[in-house]
Design an enzyme around this catalytic site. Structure first.
Site, PDB file in Angstrom:
ATOM      1  N   GLY A  77       0.664  -1.168  -0.041  1.00 56.53           N
ATOM      2  CA  GLY A  77      -0.028  -0.082   0.004  1.00 56.53           C
ATOM      3  C   GLY A  77       0.787   1.213   0.020  1.00 56.53           C
ATOM      4  O   GLY A  77       0.137   2.241   0.526  1.00 56.53           O
ATOM      5  N   ASN A 124       1.449   3.218  -2.442  1.00 52.41           N
ATOM      6  CA  ASN A 124       0.591   4.158  -3.415  1.00 52.41           C
ATOM      7  C   ASN A 124      -0.470   4.588  -2.666  1.00 52.41           C
ATOM      8  O   ASN A 124      -0.625   6.100  -2.606  1.00 52.41           O
ATOM      9  CB  ASN A 124       0.315   3.826  -4.617  1.00 52.41           C
ATOM     10  CG  ASN A 124       1.302   3.557  -5.775  1.00 52.41           C
ATOM     11  OD1 ASN A 124       1.943   4.704  -6.149  1.00 52.41           O
ATOM     12  ND2 ASN A 124       2.039   2.500  -5.889  1.00 52.41           N
ATOM     13  N   MET A 138      -4.840  -6.017  -7.054  1.00 52.63           N
ATOM     14  CA  MET A 138      -4.214  -7.268  -8.047  1.00 52.63           C
ATOM     15  C   MET A 138      -5.310  -7.942  -8.364  1.00 52.63           C
ATOM     16  O   MET A 138      -5.205  -9.293  -8.335  1.00 52.63           O
ATOM     17  CB  MET A 138      -2.920  -7.821  -7.468  1.00 52.63           C
ATOM     18  CG  MET A 138      -1.800  -6.784  -6.987  1.00 52.63           C
ATOM     19  SD  MET A 138      -1.366  -5.713  -8.356  1.00 52.63           S
ATOM     20  CE  MET A 138      -0.291  -7.000  -9.335  1.00 52.63           C
ATOM     21  N   ILE A 189      -8.254  -8.779 -11.536  1.00 56.64           N
ATOM     22  CA  ILE A 189      -8.947  -8.320 -12.608  1.00 56.64           C
ATOM     23  C   ILE A 189     -10.377  -8.184 -12.413  1.00 56.64           C
ATOM     24  O   ILE A 189     -10.989  -8.947 -11.684  1.00 56.64           O
ATOM     25  CB  ILE A 189      -8.763  -9.569 -13.752  1.00 56.64           C
ATOM     26  CG1 ILE A 189      -7.374  -9.510 -14.191  1.00 56.64           C
ATOM     27  CG2 ILE A 189      -9.539  -9.334 -15.027  1.00 56.64           C
ATOM     28  CD1 ILE A 189      -7.126 -10.511 -15.313  1.00 56.64           C
ATOM     29  N   LEU A 190     -11.076  -7.145 -12.929  1.00 55.59           N
ATOM     30  CA  LEU A 190     -12.524  -6.509 -12.523  1.00 55.59           C
ATOM     31  C   LEU A 190     -13.445  -7.294 -13.683  1.00 55.59           C
ATOM     32  O   LEU A 190     -12.875  -7.079 -14.887  1.00 55.59           O
ATOM     33  CB  LEU A 190     -12.233  -5.245 -12.153  1.00 55.59           C
ATOM     34  CG  LEU A 190     -11.531  -4.757 -11.118  1.00 55.59           C
ATOM     35  CD1 LEU A 190     -11.127  -3.227 -11.364  1.00 55.59           C
ATOM     36  CD2 LEU A 190     -12.163  -4.937  -9.955  1.00 55.59           C
ATOM     37  N   ASN A 245      -6.601   3.683 -12.116  1.00 55.06           N
ATOM     38  CA  ASN A 245      -5.851   2.538 -11.737  1.00 55.06           C
ATOM     39  C   ASN A 245      -4.380   3.037 -11.910  1.00 55.06           C
ATOM     40  O   ASN A 245      -4.046   4.051 -12.767  1.00 55.06           O
ATOM     41  CB  ASN A 245      -6.166   1.200 -12.540  1.00 55.06           C
ATOM     42  CG  ASN A 245      -5.089   0.278 -12.307  1.00 55.06           C
ATOM     43  OD1 ASN A 245      -4.803  -0.122 -11.260  1.00 55.06           O
ATOM     44  ND2 ASN A 245      -4.518  -0.517 -13.447  1.00 55.06           N
ATOM     45  N   HIS A 300      -0.806   1.716 -13.251  1.00 57.68           N
ATOM     46  CA  HIS A 300      -0.186   0.386 -13.913  1.00 57.68           C
ATOM     47  C   HIS A 300       1.311   0.543 -14.092  1.00 57.68           C
ATOM     48  O   HIS A 300       1.739   1.643 -14.364  1.00 57.68           O
ATOM     49  CB  HIS A 300      -0.834   0.186 -15.240  1.00 57.68           C
ATOM     50  CG  HIS A 300      -0.521  -1.037 -15.753  1.00 57.68           C
ATOM     51  ND1 HIS A 300      -0.591  -2.424 -15.510  1.00 57.68           N
ATOM     52  CD2 HIS A 300       0.493  -1.082 -16.708  1.00 57.68           C
ATOM     53  CE1 HIS A 300       0.164  -3.109 -16.153  1.00 57.68           C
ATOM     54  NE2 HIS A 300       0.730  -2.606 -17.044  1.00 57.68           N
ATOM     55  N   THR A 348     -11.730   0.767 -17.626  1.00 56.77           N
ATOM     56  CA  THR A 348     -12.809   0.381 -18.410  1.00 56.77           C
ATOM     57  C   THR A 348     -12.650  -0.944 -18.373  1.00 56.77           C
ATOM     58  O   THR A 348     -11.812  -1.599 -17.678  1.00 56.77           O
ATOM     59  CB  THR A 348     -12.405   0.862 -19.850  1.00 56.77           C
ATOM     60  OG1 THR A 348     -11.369   0.163 -20.201  1.00 56.77           O
ATOM     61  CG2 THR A 348     -12.253   2.403 -19.957  1.00 56.77           C
ATOM     62  N   LEU A 374      -8.865  -4.538 -19.858  1.00 56.51           N
ATOM     63  CA  LEU A 374      -7.657  -4.488 -18.758  1.00 56.51           C
ATOM     64  C   LEU A 374      -6.601  -3.428 -19.240  1.00 56.51           C
ATOM     65  O   LEU A 374      -6.068  -3.761 -20.392  1.00 56.51           O
ATOM     66  CB  LEU A 374      -6.787  -5.820 -18.864  1.00 56.51           C
ATOM     67  CG  LEU A 374      -5.780  -6.035 -18.017  1.00 56.51           C
ATOM     68  CD1 LEU A 374      -6.319  -5.868 -16.255  1.00 56.51           C
ATOM     69  CD2 LEU A 374      -5.185  -7.290 -17.938  1.00 56.51           C
TER      70      LEU A 374
HETATM   71  C1  GRF Z   1       2.718  -0.768  -7.845  1.00 58.17           C
HETATM   72  O1  GRF Z   1       4.205  -0.865  -8.326  1.00 58.17           O
HETATM   73  C2  GRF Z   1       1.611  -0.647  -8.743  1.00 58.17           C
HETATM   74  O2  GRF Z   1       2.139  -0.095  -9.969  1.00 58.17           O
HETATM   75  C3  GRF Z   1       1.657  -2.252  -9.051  1.00 58.17           C
HETATM   76  O3  GRF Z   1       1.838  -3.018  -7.816  1.00 58.17           O
HETATM   77  C4  GRF Z   1       2.718  -2.113  -6.895  1.00 58.17           C
HETATM   78  C5  GRF Z   1       1.686  -1.708  -5.880  1.00 58.17           C
HETATM   79  O4  GRF Z   1       2.590  -1.148  -4.969  1.00 58.17           O
HETATM   80  N1  GRF Z   1       0.159  -2.665  -9.535  1.00 58.17           N
HETATM   81  P1  GRF Z   1       2.038  -0.696  -3.626  1.00 58.17           P
HETATM   82  O5  GRF Z   1       1.248  -1.788  -2.908  1.00 58.17           O
HETATM   83  O6  GRF Z   1       1.298   0.581  -3.520  1.00 58.17           O
HETATM   84  O7  GRF Z   1       3.344  -0.215  -2.603  1.00 58.17           O
END
Ligand code: GRF
Length: 208
Positions: free
Chosen positions: A12, A14, A87, A89-90, A104, A106, A138, A141
């Site tokens: 987490g 981000n 992580m 797929i929706l 999102n 990516h 959307t 993916l």
């Molecule tokens: C990030 O690099 C994001 O882009 C990818 O997974 C990682 C998640 O990191 N999808 P965090 O959980 O936010 O530390």
């Protein structure tokens, strides 16, 4: 105030970058996860943010999990749902329900390298740069309208972990900025493009 629900699956960082940015008029109402052991949940709880986890393994189908997650999310009346290292797929139903109010992050320069193992794939292809993309979600993916992208070099002896660390630092800059831009009403989706509203306004004036 705009209500923000953040979805995570792991550490987490981000999500932390969004919380720590103290974005004006952004109310982080909940941090939710498909993984009860996600480290980011404890971090958010310590800061007084509501948290909850729905373990996807407890659900018979992807559809059933997404329906339950939608109910949980909607209890917080979100204006914006942020997938910050979520992580999963929706399903189309989920994506349609949050159309134009779900973003999102990516870890690649989309449209290259959708899906997983993006940095290793970029190294294997001989790319000289890697990066990250923030986009609206959307049904397809890693394919929605792009809000922001950040670029870093790939150096000769880089491992995927080296690239990931370099990209992550950029993610932590771009994601809070994208949330701030959404909250302030600056983002306008035009087909597959996103333009900042002041840019849209000035071009409209030029046309007028
Ligand atoms: C990030 O690099 C994001 O882009 C990818 O997974 C990682 C998640 O990191 N999808 P965090 O959980 O936010 O530390």
């Amino acid at each position: 105030m705009k209500n923000i629900v953040i979805l995570i699956s792991g550490r987490g960082s981000n999500m932390q970058s969004i919380v720590n940015a103290n974005i004006p008029n952004a109310n982080i109402v909940a941090v939710l996860s498909n993984n009860p052991d996600a480290a980011g949940l404890a971090w958010a709880t310590e800061r007084g943010i509501a948290t909850a986890a729905l373990n996807h393994k407890d659900f018979a189908s992807r559809e059933a999990f997404d329906q339950a997650m939608m109910l949980l999310i909607d209890a917080y009346e979100p204006d914006l749902v942020v997938l910050a290292g979520f992580m999963r797929i929706l399903t189309p139903a989920f994506c349609q329900h949050y159309a134009e109010r779900c973003i999102n992050i990516h870890p690649s320069l989309l449209p290259s390298f959708t899906g997983l193992h993006t940095h290793q794939r970029a190294i294997d292809e001989g790319c000289r740069v890697a990066g990250c993309t923030i986009h609206f979600v959307t049904e397809v993916l890693d394919n929605g309208a792009i809000i922001a992208q950040g670029v870093v070099p790939i150096l000769d002896n880089d491992t995927a972990d080296d690239v990931a660390a370099r990209v992550l630092a950029v993610e932590h800059q771009l994601l809070p900025q994208a949330v701030a831009d959404f909250v302030s009403g600056s983002l306008k989706i035009v087909g597959k493009r996103v333009i900042k509203r002041h840019q849209a306004d000035s071009s409209a004036q030029m046309l007028a």
